[in-house]
Scaffold this motif. Structure first.
Motif, short mmCIF file in Angstrom:
data_model
loop_
_atom_site.label_atom_id
_atom_site.label_comp_id
_atom_site.label_asym_id
_atom_site.label_seq_id
_atom_site.Cartn_x
_atom_site.Cartn_y
_atom_site.Cartn_z
N TYR A 53 35.24 30.58 37.39
CA TYR A 53 34.80 31.69 36.53
C TYR A 53 35.34 33.04 37.01
O TYR A 53 35.88 33.80 36.18
CB TYR A 53 33.28 31.69 36.41
CG TYR A 53 32.78 30.46 35.69
CD1 TYR A 53 32.74 30.41 34.30
CD2 TYR A 53 32.37 29.33 36.38
CE1 TYR A 53 32.30 29.29 33.61
CE2 TYR A 53 31.94 28.19 35.72
CZ TYR A 53 31.91 28.17 34.33
OH TYR A 53 31.49 27.04 33.68
N PRO A 54 35.22 33.41 38.29
CA PRO A 54 35.86 34.67 38.70
C PRO A 54 37.38 34.61 38.59
O PRO A 54 38.03 35.63 38.31
CB PRO A 54 35.41 34.86 40.16
CG PRO A 54 34.91 33.54 40.59
CD PRO A 54 34.40 32.84 39.37
N ALA A 55 37.96 33.41 38.78
CA ALA A 55 39.41 33.27 38.61
C ALA A 55 39.80 33.57 37.16
O ALA A 55 40.78 34.28 36.90
CB ALA A 55 39.85 31.87 39.01
N LEU A 56 39.03 33.05 36.22
CA LEU A 56 39.32 33.28 34.81
C LEU A 56 39.16 34.76 34.46
O LEU A 56 39.94 35.31 33.67
CB LEU A 56 38.39 32.43 33.94
CG LEU A 56 38.58 32.54 32.43
CD1 LEU A 56 39.99 32.11 32.02
CD2 LEU A 56 37.52 31.70 31.70
N ALA A 57 38.14 35.42 35.05
CA ALA A 57 37.93 36.84 34.79
C ALA A 57 39.14 37.66 35.20
O ALA A 57 39.61 38.53 34.45
CB ALA A 57 36.68 37.32 35.53
N LEU A 58 39.70 37.38 36.37
CA LEU A 58 40.86 38.13 36.83
C LEU A 58 42.11 37.76 36.03
O LEU A 58 42.97 38.61 35.78
CB LEU A 58 41.08 37.89 38.33
CG LEU A 58 40.39 38.94 39.24
CD1 LEU A 58 38.88 38.90 39.08
CD2 LEU A 58 40.78 38.73 40.70
N TRP A 59 42.23 36.52 35.63
CA TRP A 59 43.38 36.10 34.83
C TRP A 59 43.39 36.81 33.47
O TRP A 59 44.41 37.35 33.04
CB TRP A 59 43.38 34.59 34.63
CG TRP A 59 44.61 34.10 33.93
CD1 TRP A 59 45.79 33.72 34.50
CD2 TRP A 59 44.78 33.93 32.50
NE1 TRP A 59 46.69 33.32 33.54
CE2 TRP A 59 46.11 33.45 32.30
CE3 TRP A 59 43.97 34.13 31.40
CZ2 TRP A 59 46.61 33.17 31.03
CZ3 TRP A 59 44.47 33.87 30.14
CH2 TRP A 59 45.77 33.39 29.96
#
Length: 501
Positions: free
Chosen positions: A106-112
């Motif tokens: 989820y944080p990875a998707l936010a930054l992507w």
């Protein structure tokens, strides 16, 4: 170190830094409660990530942060798997790693998303939005896992003042928004206009939070309710041992009989009676008689057998009324029920025979107590704002939770859970009565403050009083709609900035 230093740092070093920042993330939560870290750590991560123009590399930084955060912050799950599923520590640790690997998405998707679709100020605007939307989604997908959500860090902090208005996700949005403002100021450190604007923005945010906290949406109703919360301190290794049932029942009955005469509600923890109600007709009959004589209501955690469908339940005994029940609705996956039972059932039952056999309850979500309504939840449910709201929507004037965190031993799990319970009280502006097997048994005020509590891992009774509160906060009335509308407005603003750029 200059402002453009992240661009000159090797990516591997930035990745290591993101992982370390994530490992420190649990320090922002109870029992440490270093709430400024909830601003400082995202600030550092965003500062590292905004130097990236390649979305996959920004996502990798977010993933490293998330993996470190959940591996450290939910490590207590390994205690259960080792002590009760009889996994060795390596396998138990690997299971925690699998959970962390999922939550880090989820944080990875936010930054992507922020890097892929936005640049400059619009990117900084959207980083907090996508970050908290990820937490909101994580609490819903696959039954949900709301642990370590940013807003919970602010339960006792200034920004927590937004809780009754926007809920903990709105608080999280503001918290991470402060981090984004600080990144903007750092990036434009040579601009006096940016510095003045950033400081002014922060002053406005914290000023509004203090003003928001001063508003009371609920009001006292009825007289204070005297309660006694029983903490039996039964080890899990003994609790489900058939040879110890008689001793466990005797311990709790003794504590019940010792409650003060002015107590009106006596609360026992989750599965305090570790045996179906159908096997205790005489004891239940005696307790109903005692309840009628002493004018006390008993709330007992006990499994319920209804035509061979089993529920993790709370039984209310009022000698002047029929038995009433609350059946837990939001069950713990792999503990109280097994997803894909045909595929995963044999594996789960190999490690924990008998688990995963509870059925889902269907309300009601309130029980009447001394002329008032208690909003019910059992253990894990108190972590979900949407579950707690069900009782409020049905007219609850105080919250009531029974739990058992003995599964997690001497870990930070119980303190994390207490912090989430306090946020529920703060969001709804209603007091919370919380009885647990080994702690933390506590009374929480309608302002989210833990008033009195029992030490962990002791047998005892917590006697006190709460003031029921009628009325609804904006969050209690509309749930996460105000937060989601705010996120949508920020998204539209970011698209306007993008088009202008």
């Amino acid at each position: 170190m200059t402002v453009d230093a992240p661009e000159r740092m090797p990516f591997a070093l930035r990745l290591l830094a993101a992982l370390i920042l994530g490992v420190a993330w649990p320090l922002a939560f109870a029992p440490f409660s270093w709430w400024p870290l909830a601003i400082a750590l995202p600030f550092a991560l965003f500062w590292l990530a905004t130097a990236e123009e390649r979305p996959w590399r920004a996502a990798t930084l977010g993933y490293a942060f998330g993996f470190g955060a959940f591996a450290a912050g939910t490590s207590w799950i390994a205690i259960t798997l080792h002590n009760f599923a009889h996994m060795d520590w390596v396998l138990a640790g690997a299971a925690v790693g699998v959970l962390a690997a999922y939550c880090a998405f989820y944080p990875a998707l936010a930054l992507w998303l922020s890097t892929r679709f936005f640049t400059g100020g619009a990117r900084l605007l959207m980083l907090p939005v996508f970050w908290i939307l990820g937490e909101w989604a994580r609490a819903r997908i696959l039954t949900g896992f709301p642990w370590l959500a940013t807003g919970y860090t602010q339960t006792s902090a200034v920004l927590g003042g937004f809780s009754p208005w926007l809920g903990q996700y709105g608080v999280g949005l503001v918290t991470v928004g402060v981090a984004a403002i600080l990144v903007y100021v750092l990036q434009h450190s040579r601009s006096r206009r940016a510095l003045v604007g950033g400081i002014a923005g922060l002053l406005v945010i914290f000023g509004m939070a203090m003003a928001a906290a001063s508003v009371s949406f609920t009001h006292p109703v009825g007289k204070p309710l005297r309660v006694s919360l029983l903490q039996g301190n039964i080890p899990i290794s003994e609790k489900w041992n058939a040879d110890r049932i008689r001793e466990i029942l005797h311990r709790y009955v003794t504590l019940i009989l010792q409650t003060p005469p002015d107590t009106r509600l006596v609360v026992l923890p989750e599965t305090a009676f570790p045996i179906f109600q159908t096997e205790l007709p005489d004891l239940i009959g005696h307790l109903r008689h005692w309840s009628a004589i002493h004018h006390k209501v008993l709330l007992i955690g006990i499994p319920e057998d209804v035509d061979h469908r089993y529920y993790n339940a709370a039984m209310e005994i009022d000698g002047r009324a029929p038995l009433r029940w609350y059946q837990k609705e939001h069950l713990v996956p792999f503990g109280e029920y097994i997803p894909l039972p045909g595929l995963l059932g044999p594996l789960v039952h190999h490690f924990l025979p008998g688990l995963g056999s509870f059925s889902q309850g269907h309300g009601p979500f309130v029980l009447p107590v001394d002329g008032q309504k208690a909003g019910m939840s059992i253990c894990y449910e108190e972590s979900f704002s949407r579950d707690v709201r069900k009782g409020v929507e049905q007219g609850a004037v105080f919250l009531l939770n029974i739990s058992d965190y003995a599964w997690y031993g001497h870990s930070i799990a119980a303190a994390q859970s207490l912090q989430m319970a306090a946020m529920q009280s703060l969001q709804e502006q209603k007091p919370d009565v919380r009885a647990t097997n080994t702690g933390i048994t506590a009374l929480i005020s309608s302002r989210g403050r833990v008033g009195v509590s029992l030490p962990q891992f002791v047998t005892g009774t917590l006697n006190g009083a709460i003031q029921p509160m009628a009325g609804k906060t904006p969050f209690g009335r509309w749930g996460n709609i105000p937060y989601l509308v705010s996120s949508l407005l920020l998204l539209l603003t970011a698209f306007v900035l993008r088009r202008r750029r």
